[in-house]
Design a protein around this motif. Structure first.
Motif, PDB file in Angstrom:
ATOM      1  N   ALA A 111      14.062  -5.420  55.480  1.00  0.00           N
ATOM      2  CA  ALA A 111      14.487  -5.283  54.084  1.00  0.00           C
ATOM      3  C   ALA A 111      15.868  -4.649  53.992  1.00  0.00           C
ATOM      4  O   ALA A 111      16.740  -5.130  53.262  1.00  0.00           O
ATOM      5  N   LYS A 112      16.084  -3.584  54.761  1.00  0.00           N
ATOM      6  CA  LYS A 112      17.386  -2.914  54.740  1.00  0.00           C
ATOM      7  C   LYS A 112      18.461  -3.824  55.318  1.00  0.00           C
ATOM      8  O   LYS A 112      19.585  -3.886  54.814  1.00  0.00           O
ATOM      9  N   ALA A 137      24.578  16.785  53.600  1.00  0.00           N
ATOM     10  CA  ALA A 137      23.144  16.894  53.347  1.00  0.00           C
ATOM     11  C   ALA A 137      22.368  16.578  54.612  1.00  0.00           C
ATOM     12  O   ALA A 137      22.655  15.592  55.289  1.00  0.00           O
ATOM     13  N   PRO A 138      21.380  17.415  54.963  1.00  0.00           N
ATOM     14  CA  PRO A 138      20.566  17.106  56.141  1.00  0.00           C
ATOM     15  C   PRO A 138      19.619  15.948  55.844  1.00  0.00           C
ATOM     16  O   PRO A 138      19.189  15.771  54.700  1.00  0.00           O
ATOM     17  N   PRO A 139      19.302  15.133  56.845  1.00  0.00           N
ATOM     18  CA  PRO A 139      18.336  14.052  56.638  1.00  0.00           C
ATOM     19  C   PRO A 139      16.933  14.634  56.565  1.00  0.00           C
ATOM     20  O   PRO A 139      16.687  15.765  57.000  1.00  0.00           O
ATOM     21  N   GLY A 140      16.013  13.888  55.995  1.00  0.00           N
ATOM     22  CA  GLY A 140      14.632  14.345  56.027  1.00  0.00           C
ATOM     23  C   GLY A 140      13.962  14.413  54.687  1.00  0.00           C
ATOM     24  O   GLY A 140      14.023  13.473  53.895  1.00  0.00           O
ATOM     25  N   GLU A 141      13.379  15.566  54.391  1.00  0.00           N
ATOM     26  CA  GLU A 141      12.446  15.674  53.281  1.00  0.00           C
ATOM     27  C   GLU A 141      13.002  16.365  52.050  1.00  0.00           C
ATOM     28  O   GLU A 141      12.244  16.728  51.152  1.00  0.00           O
ATOM     29  N   HIS A 142      14.297  16.595  51.959  1.00  0.00           N
ATOM     30  CA  HIS A 142      14.851  17.369  50.855  1.00  0.00           C
ATOM     31  C   HIS A 142      16.044  16.679  50.197  1.00  0.00           C
ATOM     32  O   HIS A 142      16.782  15.929  50.845  1.00  0.00           O
ATOM     33  N   HIS A 143      16.225  16.977  48.909  1.00  0.00           N
ATOM     34  CA  HIS A 143      17.448  16.648  48.197  1.00  0.00           C
ATOM     35  C   HIS A 143      18.397  17.832  48.302  1.00  0.00           C
ATOM     36  O   HIS A 143      17.966  18.978  48.482  1.00  0.00           O
ATOM     37  N   GLY A 176      14.604   5.480  45.565  1.00  0.00           N
ATOM     38  CA  GLY A 176      14.240   5.176  46.946  1.00  0.00           C
ATOM     39  C   GLY A 176      14.961   5.985  47.991  1.00  0.00           C
ATOM     40  O   GLY A 176      14.792   5.720  49.191  1.00  0.00           O
ATOM     41  N   GLU A 177      15.745   6.983  47.591  1.00  0.00           N
ATOM     42  CA  GLU A 177      16.553   7.742  48.551  1.00  0.00           C
ATOM     43  C   GLU A 177      16.257   9.235  48.476  1.00  0.00           C
ATOM     44  O   GLU A 177      16.055   9.802  47.406  1.00  0.00           O
ATOM     45  N   ARG A 178      16.257   9.841  49.630  1.00  0.00           N
ATOM     46  CA  ARG A 178      16.170  11.301  49.754  1.00  0.00           C
ATOM     47  C   ARG A 178      16.873  11.716  51.034  1.00  0.00           C
ATOM     48  O   ARG A 178      16.438  11.311  52.104  1.00  0.00           O
ATOM     49  N   PRO A 179      17.984  12.459  50.921  1.00  0.00           N
ATOM     50  CA  PRO A 179      18.592  13.041  49.722  1.00  0.00           C
ATOM     51  C   PRO A 179      19.215  11.987  48.815  1.00  0.00           C
ATOM     52  O   PRO A 179      19.558  10.899  49.267  1.00  0.00           O
ATOM     53  N   SER A 180      19.350  12.329  47.536  1.00  0.00           N
ATOM     54  CA  SER A 180      19.855  11.398  46.534  1.00  0.00           C
ATOM     55  C   SER A 180      21.275  11.751  46.117  1.00  0.00           C
ATOM     56  O   SER A 180      21.572  12.905  45.809  1.00  0.00           O
ATOM     57  N   ILE A 181      22.134  10.735  46.103  1.00  0.00           N
ATOM     58  CA  ILE A 181      23.493  10.906  45.612  1.00  0.00           C
ATOM     59  C   ILE A 181      23.473  11.258  44.127  1.00  0.00           C
ATOM     60  O   ILE A 181      24.148  12.177  43.666  1.00  0.00           O
ATOM     61  N   LEU A 220      32.067   8.067  44.508  1.00  0.00           N
ATOM     62  CA  LEU A 220      31.024   7.181  45.014  1.00  0.00           C
ATOM     63  C   LEU A 220      31.688   6.092  45.844  1.00  0.00           C
ATOM     64  O   LEU A 220      32.442   5.268  45.326  1.00  0.00           O
ATOM     65  N   LEU A 221      31.406   6.101  47.150  1.00  0.00           N
ATOM     66  CA  LEU A 221      32.098   5.225  48.093  1.00  0.00           C
ATOM     67  C   LEU A 221      31.414   3.882  48.295  1.00  0.00           C
ATOM     68  O   LEU A 221      31.844   3.083  49.132  1.00  0.00           O
ATOM     69  N   ILE A 222      30.339   3.626  47.566  1.00  0.00           N
ATOM     70  CA  ILE A 222      29.614   2.362  47.689  1.00  0.00           C
ATOM     71  C   ILE A 222      29.512   1.730  46.309  1.00  0.00           C
ATOM     72  O   ILE A 222      29.276   2.425  45.324  1.00  0.00           O
ATOM     73  N   ASP A 223      29.685   0.415  46.240  1.00  0.00           N
ATOM     74  CA  ASP A 223      29.620  -0.254  44.942  1.00  0.00           C
ATOM     75  C   ASP A 223      28.260  -0.884  44.738  1.00  0.00           C
ATOM     76  O   ASP A 223      27.583  -1.247  45.691  1.00  0.00           O
ATOM     77  N   GLY A 224      27.867  -0.992  43.481  1.00  0.00           N
ATOM     78  CA  GLY A 224      26.591  -1.616  43.157  1.00  0.00           C
ATOM     79  C   GLY A 224      25.398  -0.856  43.689  1.00  0.00           C
ATOM     80  O   GLY A 224      24.349  -1.422  43.951  1.00  0.00           O
ATOM     81  N   SER A 225      25.538   0.449  43.873  1.00  0.00           N
ATOM     82  CA  SER A 225      24.478   1.225  44.499  1.00  0.00           C
ATOM     83  C   SER A 225      23.388   1.598  43.506  1.00  0.00           C
ATOM     84  O   SER A 225      23.660   2.031  42.382  1.00  0.00           O
ATOM     85  N   GLU A 226      22.128   1.430  43.911  1.00  0.00           N
ATOM     86  CA  GLU A 226      21.019   1.893  43.087  1.00  0.00           C
ATOM     87  C   GLU A 226      21.025   3.415  43.008  1.00  0.00           C
ATOM     88  O   GLU A 226      20.650   4.002  41.996  1.00  0.00           O
ATOM     89  N   ASP A 227      21.435   4.068  44.084  1.00  0.00           N
ATOM     90  CA  ASP A 227      21.543   5.519  44.102  1.00  0.00           C
ATOM     91  C   ASP A 227      23.008   5.895  43.946  1.00  0.00           C
ATOM     92  O   ASP A 227      23.822   5.603  44.815  1.00  0.00           O
ATOM     93  N   GLY A 228      23.356   6.524  42.860  1.00  0.00           N
ATOM     94  CA  GLY A 228      24.735   6.929  42.607  1.00  0.00           C
ATOM     95  C   GLY A 228      25.195   6.606  41.208  1.00  0.00           C
ATOM     96  O   GLY A 228      25.926   7.381  40.585  1.00  0.00           O
TER      97      GLY A 228
END
Length: 334
Positions: free
Chosen positions: A122-123, A226-232, A253-258, A277-285
């Motif tokens: 999917a990704k 931001a560290p990866p894992g279980e936190h925002h 769908g993201e954690r951490p969330s922009i 925001l360095l990405i276009d069309g992003s669901e997160d951001g």
């Protein structure tokens, strides 16, 4: 109906070529047009088949994937997605591939079964769709000039991106002086790559780079990831704010969330925040950008097809990609 995205698969392993091409062919709108066992064969196929995107093995014998990637970006820039093992050395190579301009780097299957690739299909499909229309440049050959210093105006800088933003981040942060504005970054990377990102940045840029922890004070001259894992990751106040790690459900769908970082910065700093925001069309951001604009903060948003839009309230102006760093530092200087 849109034409299929044509993909060339390059890997020295016959088994891996079959696995990767099999996974790609299960993605709607994707056509595998060729399989190459190394750089020499790939060069011929690129000329003959004109693929939109290439997948490339990092650890090939002879000319390595990194060497061939550098050649591609120098001579015929195109979207490239890397596949790599996830050893310590592999993680370092993956970050180097992203710095050279690869769109993303996926882990190779540990065993030769199709099920190993199911989790990333999917990704991978989303990345291929974005890669076809991506703005491709050769960041490794660009000359980065580091600013000597800034007279900071007290604004907090928050940045959001993903793996495809890695080259841009190296380019952007490479211009920052040692006394840069305090900068908080959420980058969606495979967890195994985040530490490598910090190590590589520490080697390349002037400011201090750290992994954010809960309760950490926010200081000028420091870039917080931001560290990866279980936190925002959010900021609790501004000025004199601290970083906070929140154990909440994923956002978009993201954690951490922009978006959550941007919204927290907008609430804490209002007009004293700058978002990028360095990405276009992003669901997160996108939601976070709206929060920054509503608070009267400045926000840079990447545009499809290249460049950025700088907005504040209802006023928007274009910013060329090669002017992004200077524009950000201007917004953070007296």
């Amino acid at each position: 109906m849109a034409a299929a995205t044509k993909v060339l698969v390059v890997d020295d392993s016959l088994t891996m070529r079959a696995l990767i091409s099999g996974a790609l062919e299960r993605i709607p709108g994707v056509e595998v047009v060729g399989l190459a066992d190394g750089a020499a064969e790939a060069r011929q196929m690129v000329t003959a088949l004109h693929p939109h995107v290439m997948t490339l093995d990092v650890e090939m014998p002879g000319m390595s994937g990194l060497e061939y990637l550098a050649e591609i970006m120098e001579t015929r820039p195109m979207p490239v997605i890397m596949f790599s093992t996830r050893t310590t050395a592999g993680a370092t190579d993956s970050i180097e591939a992203l710095r050279l301009g690869a769109m993303d780097c996926f882990p190779k299957p540990r065993v030769a079964v199709p099920a190993e690739l199911d989790a990333i299909i999917a990704k991978l499909g989303k990345r291929l769709k974005a890669a076809r229309n991506a703005e491709i440049k050769n960041p490794a050959s660009a000359k980065t000039v580091t600013a000597s210093s800034i007279d900071w105006n007290g604004r907090l800088l928050v940045v959001g991106g993903d793996a495809s933003s890695t080259a841009t981040l190296f380019d952007l942060l490479g211009t920052f002086p040692a006394n840069c504005p305090p900068t908080i970054i959420v980058q969606h990377l495979d967890p195994g790559l985040v530490e490598g990102m910090l190590v590589k940045l520490t080697e390349k840029i002037a400011p201090r780079v750290v992994m954010a922890t809960d309760g950490m004070e926010i200081e000028q001259g420091t870039i917080y990831f931001a560290p990866p894992g279980e936190h925002h990751l959010v900021v609790d106040a501004w000025p004199a704010g601290k970083l906070r790690l929140l154990a909440r459900e994923p956002v978009a769908g993201e954690r951490p969330s922009i978006s959550l970082l941007f919204a927290a910065a907008a609430k804490a700093a209002t007009t004293n925040a700058v978002g990028v925001l360095l990405i276009d069309g992003s669901e997160d951001g996108g939601t976070g950008l709206k929060a920054l604009n509503a608070a009267g903060s400045y926000a840079f948003a990447k545009q499809e097809g290249g460049g950025y839009a700088l907005s504040r309230n209802l006023v928007t102006q274009p910013v060329a990609s090669n002017a992004l760093a200077a524009s950000i530092l201007k917004m953070c200087s007296k």
